[in-house]
Design a protein around this motif. Structure first.
Motif, PDB file in Angstrom:
ATOM      1  N   PRO A  98      -1.496  -6.527   8.373  1.00  0.00           N
ATOM      2  CA  PRO A  98      -2.889  -6.436   8.579  1.00  0.00           C
ATOM      3  C   PRO A  98      -3.538  -5.984   7.373  1.00  0.00           C
ATOM      4  O   PRO A  98      -4.925  -5.279   7.267  1.00  0.00           O
ATOM      5  N   VAL A  99      -2.980  -5.504   6.307  1.00  0.00           N
ATOM      6  CA  VAL A  99      -3.518  -4.787   4.875  1.00  0.00           C
ATOM      7  C   VAL A  99      -4.781  -5.550   4.623  1.00  0.00           C
ATOM      8  O   VAL A  99      -5.928  -4.980   4.211  1.00  0.00           O
ATOM      9  N   ASN A 100      -4.862  -6.881   4.808  1.00  0.00           N
ATOM     10  CA  ASN A 100      -5.972  -7.873   4.108  1.00  0.00           C
ATOM     11  C   ASN A 100      -7.040  -7.527   5.026  1.00  0.00           C
ATOM     12  O   ASN A 100      -8.319  -7.998   4.538  1.00  0.00           O
ATOM     13  N   GLN A 101      -6.899  -6.988   6.333  1.00  0.00           N
ATOM     14  CA  GLN A 101      -8.382  -6.685   7.093  1.00  0.00           C
ATOM     15  C   GLN A 101      -8.997  -5.298   6.628  1.00  0.00           C
ATOM     16  O   GLN A 101     -10.048  -5.233   6.980  1.00  0.00           O
ATOM     17  N   PHE A 102      -8.208  -4.709   5.572  1.00  0.00           N
ATOM     18  CA  PHE A 102      -8.772  -3.155   5.241  1.00  0.00           C
ATOM     19  C   PHE A 102      -9.327  -3.279   3.748  1.00  0.00           C
ATOM     20  O   PHE A 102      -9.583  -2.280   3.197  1.00  0.00           O
ATOM     21  N   ILE A 103      -9.262  -4.557   3.093  1.00  0.00           N
ATOM     22  CA  ILE A 103      -9.809  -4.668   1.745  1.00  0.00           C
ATOM     23  C   ILE A 103     -11.116  -4.373   1.692  1.00  0.00           C
ATOM     24  O   ILE A 103     -12.052  -5.090   2.279  1.00  0.00           O
ATOM     25  N   LYS A 104     -11.585  -3.472   0.917  1.00  0.00           N
ATOM     26  CA  LYS A 104     -13.006  -3.232   0.794  1.00  0.00           C
ATOM     27  C   LYS A 104     -13.572  -3.728  -0.449  1.00  0.00           C
ATOM     28  O   LYS A 104     -13.280  -3.705  -1.544  1.00  0.00           O
ATOM     29  N   ASN A 105     -14.440  -4.729  -0.196  1.00  0.00           N
ATOM     30  CA  ASN A 105     -15.232  -5.417  -1.215  1.00  0.00           C
ATOM     31  C   ASN A 105     -16.234  -4.519  -2.018  1.00  0.00           C
ATOM     32  O   ASN A 105     -16.803  -3.671  -1.623  1.00  0.00           O
ATOM     33  N   ALA A 155      -8.768   4.634   7.385  1.00  0.00           N
ATOM     34  CA  ALA A 155      -9.619   5.672   6.879  1.00  0.00           C
ATOM     35  C   ALA A 155      -9.649   5.624   5.419  1.00  0.00           C
ATOM     36  O   ALA A 155     -10.961   6.070   4.734  1.00  0.00           O
ATOM     37  N   PHE A 156      -9.026   5.204   4.660  1.00  0.00           N
ATOM     38  CA  PHE A 156      -9.194   5.194   3.065  1.00  0.00           C
ATOM     39  C   PHE A 156      -9.178   3.759   2.369  1.00  0.00           C
ATOM     40  O   PHE A 156      -9.384   3.521   1.293  1.00  0.00           O
ATOM     41  N   GLY A 157      -8.949   2.640   3.264  1.00  0.00           N
ATOM     42  CA  GLY A 157      -8.631   1.417   2.659  1.00  0.00           C
ATOM     43  C   GLY A 157      -7.358   1.418   1.925  1.00  0.00           C
ATOM     44  O   GLY A 157      -6.216   2.030   2.201  1.00  0.00           O
ATOM     45  N   THR A 158      -7.342   0.330   0.963  1.00  0.00           N
ATOM     46  CA  THR A 158      -5.833   0.221   0.415  1.00  0.00           C
ATOM     47  C   THR A 158      -5.932   0.835  -1.125  1.00  0.00           C
ATOM     48  O   THR A 158      -6.975   1.264  -1.470  1.00  0.00           O
ATOM     49  N   THR A 159      -4.475   0.893  -1.381  1.00  0.00           N
ATOM     50  CA  THR A 159      -4.321   1.555  -2.576  1.00  0.00           C
ATOM     51  C   THR A 159      -3.787   0.432  -3.489  1.00  0.00           C
ATOM     52  O   THR A 159      -3.591  -0.680  -3.205  1.00  0.00           O
ATOM     53  N   PRO A 160      -3.481   0.878  -4.897  1.00  0.00           N
ATOM     54  CA  PRO A 160      -2.857  -0.258  -5.636  1.00  0.00           C
ATOM     55  C   PRO A 160      -1.489  -0.681  -5.457  1.00  0.00           C
ATOM     56  O   PRO A 160      -1.145  -1.736  -5.898  1.00  0.00           O
TER      57      PRO A 160
END
Length: 258
Positions: free
Chosen positions: A251-258, A238-243
């Motif tokens: 699977p975090v790398n799948q949700f990185i928003k460019n 829903a929100f993508g990654t955080t700092p």
């Protein structure tokens, strides 16, 4: 005729007993009241459970006692928490216990409830000769990998101790410091000192992740501590990654928003 003590009064007396040969147990042995006999049975059971707890605790001090007997008085236990998480730092703790350490419930933090860990944490801090925390951030984990980040955090924890240790007891990971060390698998179940470190590291990190839960709502960090639960993955969706997310972890790398 002397008035009998009430069952409630006897219960209060027996509450502090810790030895099977206590005179009070002998005194009430012939009391025919069902309630009294029930109390005696419960007391004997409690004493036996306590003795078993003490015996197991003494077993977990065996490695420390061997070191102490050879003049290595300051034995540091080191452990980590958070290696398998998708978010948050890896936290390590180094703890040096006194020879008369008496918190007998100290065991592998994974075998203890959250409530028990929270209760034991201040007791460990109070009795320990020295306690130190080492941290490797998510960005460091991404840069040098989780194993090297863990080793780095353990080194920080050891070097941060207010007393220089004579020996290290370490759960599996090789700490890059020039101090005699003994490595073992499942060390937090074999050594009271490593177990104490595991509790300190776990509670410290749990508190930190609860703070992150307020900073970054929607990922359920206060409950999952950064592990990849369903709610955590839903938050990423829903929100993508955080700092504080580990961007090199699947699977975090799948949700990185460019």
């Amino acid at each position: 005729m002397e008035k009998q003590l009430t069952i409630k009064g006897i219960k209060s007396q027996l509450a502090a007993i810790s030895q099977e040969n206590d005179p009070l147990l002998i005194l009430y042995k012939d009391d025919r009241r069902v309630g009294v006999q029930k109390l005696l049975k419960q007391t004997y059971k409690k004493i036996q459970q306590h003795q078993l707890l003490v015996a197991k605790f003494q077993q977990r001090l065996a490695l420390e006692k061997v070191a102490w007997s050879h003049g290595l008085n300051f034995v540091a236990g080191i452990d980590e928490v958070g290696r398998g998480c998708l978010a948050g730092p890896v936290i390590t703790a180094a703890v040096i216990l006194p020879h008369n350490f008496s918190v007998i419930e100290v065991n592998d933090s994974k075998q203890l409830s959250r409530h028990t860990r929270e209760r034991l944490y201040p007791q460990i801090i109070e009795q320990a000769l020295a306690v130190s925390i080492g941290v490797s951030s998510p960005s460091v984990i991404d840069q040098i990998n989780i194993l090297q980040a863990t080793r780095q955090a353990m080194k920080k924890a050891v070097l941060g101790l207010s007393i220089s240790p004579d020996k290290l007891l370490v759960d599996a990971v090789d700490v890059p410091v020039d101090i005699p060390k003994q490595r073992m698998f499942k060390g937090d179940a074999k050594s009271a000192t490593i177990a104490a470190a595991s509790i300190v590291a776990k509670v410290y990190r749990d508190h930190l992740m609860a703070i992150y839960d307020h900073l970054y709502p929607g990922y359920d960090f206060a409950d999952n501590m950064g592990y990849g639960t369903a709610k955590h993955l839903q938050g990423l969706q829903a929100f993508g990654t955080t700092p504080i997310h580990r961007l090199t972890f699947a699977p975090v790398n799948q949700f990185i928003k460019n």
